[in-house]
Write an enzyme that holds these catalytic residues in place. Sequence first.
Site, PDB file in Angstrom:
ATOM      1  N   LYS A 101      85.373  -1.378 -14.689  1.00  0.00           N
ATOM      2  CA  LYS A 101      84.673  -2.019 -13.574  1.00  0.00           C
ATOM      3  C   LYS A 101      83.960  -0.926 -12.776  1.00  0.00           C
ATOM      4  O   LYS A 101      84.526   0.157 -12.573  1.00  0.00           O
ATOM      5  CB  LYS A 101      85.701  -2.761 -12.708  1.00  0.00           C
ATOM      6  CG  LYS A 101      85.106  -3.559 -11.562  1.00  0.00           C
ATOM      7  CD  LYS A 101      86.200  -4.349 -10.825  1.00  0.00           C
ATOM      8  CE  LYS A 101      85.653  -5.196  -9.688  1.00  0.00           C
ATOM      9  NZ  LYS A 101      86.701  -5.987  -9.020  1.00  0.00           N
ATOM     10  N   SER A 133      85.939 -10.895  -8.503  1.00  0.00           N
ATOM     11  CA  SER A 133      84.796 -10.022  -8.574  1.00  0.00           C
ATOM     12  C   SER A 133      84.691  -9.205  -9.863  1.00  0.00           C
ATOM     13  O   SER A 133      83.648  -8.605 -10.105  1.00  0.00           O
ATOM     14  CB  SER A 133      84.846  -9.056  -7.392  1.00  0.00           C
ATOM     15  OG  SER A 133      85.996  -8.228  -7.486  1.00  0.00           O
ATOM     16  N   SER A 186      90.752 -11.132  -8.014  1.00  0.00           N
ATOM     17  CA  SER A 186      89.588 -10.721  -8.816  1.00  0.00           C
ATOM     18  C   SER A 186      89.850 -10.261 -10.244  1.00  0.00           C
ATOM     19  O   SER A 186      88.902 -10.012 -10.978  1.00  0.00           O
ATOM     20  CB  SER A 186      88.819  -9.627  -8.092  1.00  0.00           C
ATOM     21  OG  SER A 186      88.039 -10.204  -7.088  1.00  0.00           O
TER      22      SER A 186
HETATM   23  N1  GLN Z   1      87.442 -13.614  -4.048  1.00  0.00           N
HETATM   24  C1  GLN Z   1      88.186 -12.851  -3.100  1.00  0.00           C
HETATM   25  C2  GLN Z   1      87.233 -12.246  -2.088  1.00  0.00           C
HETATM   26  O1  GLN Z   1      86.118 -12.604  -2.125  1.00  0.00           O
HETATM   27  C3  GLN Z   1      88.967 -11.781  -3.801  1.00  0.00           C
HETATM   28  C4  GLN Z   1      88.157 -10.624  -4.222  1.00  0.00           C
HETATM   29  C5  GLN Z   1      88.945  -9.576  -4.925  1.00  0.00           C
HETATM   30  O2  GLN Z   1      90.058  -9.825  -5.367  1.00  0.00           O
HETATM   31  N2  GLN Z   1      88.355  -8.405  -5.012  1.00  0.00           N
HETATM   32  O3  GLN Z   1      87.590 -11.459  -1.277  1.00  0.00           O
END
Ligand code: GLN
Length: 485
Positions: A76, A151, A175
């Site tokens: 990532k 994400s 995410s």
């Molecule tokens: N979807 C969640 C957010 O928008 C989690 C994001 C994540 O785990 N990086 O914060």
Amino acid sequence: MHHQSLSELSSHLQQRSFSSEELTHYFLRRINQYDAQLNSFITVTPETALAQARAADKCLQTGTAGPLTGIPIAHKDIFCTNGIKTSCGSKMLDHFVAPYNATVVEKCQAAGLVMLGKTNMDEFAMGSSNESSFYGPVINPWDSKAVPGGSSGGSAAAVAARLTPVATGTDTGGSIRQPAALCNLTGLKPTYGLVSRYGMIAFASSLDQGGPLAKSAQDVALLLNAMAGFDPRDSTSLNRPGEDYTAQLNNSLVGLNVGLPKEFFSDGLDPEVGKLLQNAISELESAGAILHDIELPHTALAVPVYYIIAPAECSSNLSRFDGVRFGYRCHEPKDLMDLFKRSRGEGFGAEVKRRIMIGTYALSAGYYDAYYLKAQQIRRLLTQDFKNAFQQVDVILGPTSPTPAFNLGERVDDPLKMYLSDIYTLSVNLAGLPGLSLPAGFVGTRPCGMQLIGNYFSEARLLNIAHQYQLRTDWHRASPKQFVD
Ligand code: GLN
């Protein structure tokens, strides 16, 4: 070759049926052929990959190879990579070349893994659909109209389309698990502190945790072996003896106590996803598991609590991007204030700005007690819910996401709806627990995941349950036809 598990690839490499260089060329070709349709990579690094592959081939020849030597991986783009662009999905870091490797990258390299490139992601890991990336949305390989989740959506789409055998992700509120669910993968968010955060660009430091995204629980276990471990450069890294996460995979599930929280099976859950979960639950029951109805009474507060704590921490973490030290700088600033304002105004996207504003507000003098402090108190109650549950059961089972993948564009203008995508994953991060998502079937063309939540350091047990389920089912073997023959 792209269907093979990590251990199959490894034994072929050991037997010299093909070299790591050949394998790396093979996956680089697949990226070339398919990624234009998916947008799962921000940067592909063929030269680094081939150099690492040749080094891996030397180890394989001299008998110094480990179980992952020579196998390609994608990281990532939140993990710093020495000499290679590390963008975190943001215009702010579009030109940033990291001067050092994140510990995760370093450990993967030490295990002999070959880095193919850096994957697309929501900007600064804020999102559930991969639509907030400066580099454009990622497409779900299962359905070109659907989001891959976020994400870590680039990593998930790349593994799902078999453009890489395995990938890393990070999980602050879901995410790793949510994109794993939406792309038919197995993904693990480890216990907080198990995987080093050094060199992993910070979003919300008390929640962020790196972990593997792979085709199966067995592959996740192998990659976790490489990723986990104490790191003196991360002050929240846990100093405990190393563990082989593959060791318990074949244990029996007879007598396993599985908790089904009633709050996870209520109105908000799509009935089709609910049906798939019922099938999965029956499968575990027939493997010897004992089911228990449990309660996690503060579940409904996870979304509001997370959306105070995560923005509060991000507003502090992202203050370093000021146009002075590194990152984007606006053109011809009038004065210092103009430099700060325009660099941040032009460098960050809408979702990141929204979070910084919410976080700054929640931390400001008049509101700190009402919002931030209150959120921390409720965080303790959410943690206590899990503690109580783990006195009765070994593992908690529920959905990963309330719905299958939604359509691209469907939730971008409705942040609340977007935030609800993580209703079942957020509390796991707030409590620092490990959570695993694994494939549980399809609604139409779109995959759905089931989530297993364990007590602290129960990764090996979670992987054992997932592996036993995967021995009995074929969901995890399914692959998207358009990209995979
Ligand atoms: N979807 C969640 C957010 O928008 C989690 C994001 C994540 O785990 N990086 O914060």
